[in-house]
Write an enzyme that holds these catalytic residues in place. Structure first.
Site, PDB file in Angstrom:
ATOM      1  N   PRO A  96       0.814  -1.226   0.000  1.00  0.00           N
ATOM      2  CG  PRO A  96      -0.790  -1.546   1.654  1.00  0.00           C
ATOM      3  CD  PRO A  96       0.539  -2.053   1.193  1.00  0.00           C
ATOM      4  CD  GLU A 123       1.123  -6.961  11.016  1.00  0.00           C
ATOM      5  OE1 GLU A 123       0.293  -7.895  11.078  1.00  0.00           O
ATOM      6  OE2 GLU A 123       0.806  -5.772  10.802  1.00  0.00           O
ATOM      7  CG  ASP A 176      -8.679  -3.352 -22.727  1.00  0.00           C
ATOM      8  OD1 ASP A 176      -9.772  -3.865 -23.019  1.00  0.00           O
ATOM      9  OD2 ASP A 176      -7.687  -3.994 -22.364  1.00  0.00           O
TER      10      ASP A 176
HETATM   11  N1  LIG Z   1      -2.804  -2.215  -2.193  1.00  0.00           N
HETATM   12  C1  LIG Z   1      -1.826  -3.093  -2.491  1.00  0.00           C
HETATM   13  O1  LIG Z   1      -1.290  -3.123  -3.592  1.00  0.00           O
HETATM   14  C2  LIG Z   1      -1.409  -4.049  -1.434  1.00  0.00           C
HETATM   15  C3  LIG Z   1      -0.260  -4.816  -1.590  1.00  0.00           C
HETATM   16  C4  LIG Z   1       0.128  -5.696  -0.585  1.00  0.00           C
HETATM   17  C5  LIG Z   1      -0.668  -5.767   0.565  1.00  0.00           C
HETATM   18  N2  LIG Z   1      -0.374  -6.561   1.615  1.00  0.00           N
HETATM   19  C6  LIG Z   1       0.967  -7.132   1.801  1.00  0.00           C
HETATM   20  C7  LIG Z   1       0.968  -8.002   3.027  1.00  0.00           C
HETATM   21  C8  LIG Z   1       2.157  -7.611   3.833  1.00  0.00           C
HETATM   22  C9  LIG Z   1       2.942  -6.627   3.051  1.00  0.00           C
HETATM   23  O2  LIG Z   1       3.956  -7.293   2.307  1.00  0.00           O
HETATM   24  C10 LIG Z   1       1.969  -6.029   2.075  1.00  0.00           C
HETATM   25  N3  LIG Z   1      -1.793  -5.028   0.675  1.00  0.00           N
HETATM   26  C11 LIG Z   1      -2.163  -4.178  -0.289  1.00  0.00           C
END
Ligand SMILES: NC(=O)c1ccc(N[C@@H]2CC[C@@H](O)C2)nc1
Length: 253
Positions: A96, A123, A176
């Site tokens: 994220p 995490e 697309d």
């Molecule tokens: N929004 C996204 O692209 C996204 C990517 C990964 C994620 N979770 C992983 C788990 C632990 C950490 O590696 C991140 N969540 C959301």
């Protein structure tokens, strides 16, 4: 045809059957347009319990993935890519905290000959691994997932669709959503009348010029209604401005 090389570091390799065993991405793989190789950090541990995570320094909930097994998996992936002719494999961490995946970012990645995705769990991964190995951090949206696998599959799917020859006729890739900077127009198929609702008659006319114009008008109108931000970012031709004005006039009635 140069074969796109994808490697993924993941605790759950079978998840990737979702792209390798179905649909367009399955066929593209079978046709040799890309290769997908999965690396499980557990295979790079050196203890009997195959430990890949531990508790976070500084306290707090959950576990953090150890750097060493992941780094060894990344090295193995890099070796495979180099052996397959990739000059400079690019390592992408899905999180994220990454930059948002957009069509433009997809097209940037399409031009890379080899990509290595890190899919974390728990995490997250030890920050030292990110600093040492990660070239790019990408997010598929502002929400948290249980792992990076689904995010990595989203990116791979979006890239594979853009590889030459993957989509039937070239224009389906062109039409697309987002390729032309607009949302997609509505689609219809049989029956001609469904639950009393007919297909827009222009689509039954066989007049391809009218159909093309109607579809562009619908794409412009939908973008105006649902994603004005996309519209603001796009120069409109005279024709497009006229079609949008007509849609807006219809919409107001
Ligand atoms: N929004 C996204 O692209 C996204 C990517 C990964 C994620 N979770 C992983 C788990 C632990 C950490 O590696 C991140 N969540 C959301």
């Amino acid at each position: 045809m140069d074969v796109k090389q994808f490697d993924v570091v993941t605790l759950f390799p079978p998840m990737f059957e979702a792209i390798s065993q179905f649909g367009i991405t399955r066929r593209a793989g079978e046709e040799g347009r890309y290769q997908l190789h999965l690396w499980n950090p557990r295979d790079f541990t050196d203890d009997n319990y195959r430990t890949i995570d531990d508790r976070p320094y500084g306290g707090g909930p959950g576990m953090v993935m150890l750097a060493d097994p992941m780094e060894k998996a990344v090295q193995a992936a890099k070796q495979r890519q180099l052996a397959n002719g990739v000059e400079k494999p690019k390592v992408i961490y899905m999180s994220p905290q990454g930059r948002h995946l957009t069509h433009a970012v997809v097209m940037e990645l399409v031009s890379q000959s080899g990509l290595i995705f890190l899919a974390g769990r728990y995490e997250g991964v030890d920050e030292r691994l990110v600093r040492r190995q990660v070239d790019d951090e990408i997010s598929i949206g502002d929400y948290v997932l249980s792992g990076g696998e689904l995010a990595a599959m989203v990116v791979i799917d979006a890239i594979v669709r853009q590889l030459p020859g993957v989509l039937g006729d070239a224009d389906s890739a062109e039409q697309d959503s987002f390729v032309n900077g607009l949302l997609d127009y509505p689609h219809y198929t049989r029956p001609e009348i469904y639950q009393g609702e007919p297909v827009p008659e222009v689509l039954m006319s066989g007049n391809h010029a009218h159909i093309k114009k109607w579809r562009l008008k619908q794409a412009l109108g939908r973008t105006w209604l649902r994603r004005p931000d996309l519209l603001a970012a796009r120069q409109l031709t005279k024709e497009e401005s006229g079609l949008l004005a007509a849609f807006q006039a219809d919409h107001k009635q």
